[in-house]
Design an enzyme around this catalytic site. Structure first.
Site: not given
Length: 259
Positions: A62, A142, A155, A159
């Protein structure tokens, strides 16, 4: 075979972009340590690496747990006889309006997408310094690290954080000959985008497939990105032609976001 004799560790290597990166680096000559939370998937990818004539080893971890990431790096070195390249690819997406996002959702995406990169940088940096190697650390960013997208606010924030971590780590590790860069894909045809499209449909009421089509229609090159498109760029970052590049997070998105 520009990576011949190198050992690369790829997190999130069980599917999608991670799998493509692992296979591309193997084709380029590297032996591969495959790390994922899903043991069955990485064993399948390991078989593909071996079929390419390279060595492979697997480790279940993990990435939000420092001790597990550190153990994965130690495993890679001990089982493959070295350590040269760290690809912090593992990540998850989170889709929700900022007015609706829940604390546990924020914690989960931050733990994996941000802490996972921090621990990967830390574990790889310490190992490369101990080995006195001029290695490569490569992080998954991203286009959402260059532009915040509606319903992808948390999200996107993770990034943006990866870009900052990449710059900071590059400055801290440059004197040891360790470069740190990121890759910023766009709309990649993987399970992650299936999930994004599904959740967008639930939130906005758009038909399933409409959000995906809207984004793809905006790509200058006229098609969705493939995992292999991303893997080719990561191969460049991992190879000797990128030795003079550090602290950068270039977009490879077919012409969707321009900076």
């Amino acid at each position: 075979m520009s990576l011949a004799g190198k050992v690369a560790l790829v997190t999130g290597a069980g599917q999608g972009v991670g799998r493509a990166i692992a296979l591309r680096l193997a084709r380029d000559g590297a032996d591969i340590a495959l790390v994922d939370i899903n043991s069955q998937k990485i064993e399948q990818v390991a078989a593909e690496v071996v079929a390419l004539g390279r060595k492979a080893t697997t480790f279940v971890a993990d990435v939000s747990k420092l001790d597990q990431v550190t153990a994965s790096v130690e495993h890679a070195e001990s089982h493959l006889g070295g350590f040269d390249i760290m690809v912090n690819n593992a990540g998850i997406v989170q889709i929700a309006a900022l007015l609706e996002v829940k604390p546990e959702e924020v914690d989960r995406v931050l733990n994996i997408n941000v802490q996972g990169v921090i621990w990967g940088i830390q574990a790889a940096g310490k190992k490369l310094k101990a080995l006195n190697k001029r290695g490569k650390i490569i992080n998954a960013c991203s286009i959402a690290g260059h532009e915040g997208f509606a319903l992808l606010g948390v999200y996107s924030a993770t990034k943006f954080a990866v870009r900052a971590l990449t710059q900071s780590a590059a400055k801290e590790l440059a004197s040891f000959g360790i470069t740190v860069n990121s890759y910023c894909p766009g709309v990649v045809g993987t399970d992650m985008w299936v999930e994004i499209d599904k959740r967008m449909a639930e939130i906005t009421g758009a038909p399933v497939g409409a959000t995906y089509k809207q984004y793809v229609d905006g790509i200058a090159l006229g098609r969705a990105e493939t995992p292999d498109d991303v893997a080719g760029f990561v191969s460049y970052l991992a190879g000797p032609d990128a030795d003079y590049m550090t602290g950068q997070s270039p977009m490879i998105d077919g012409g969707l976001v321009y900076r």
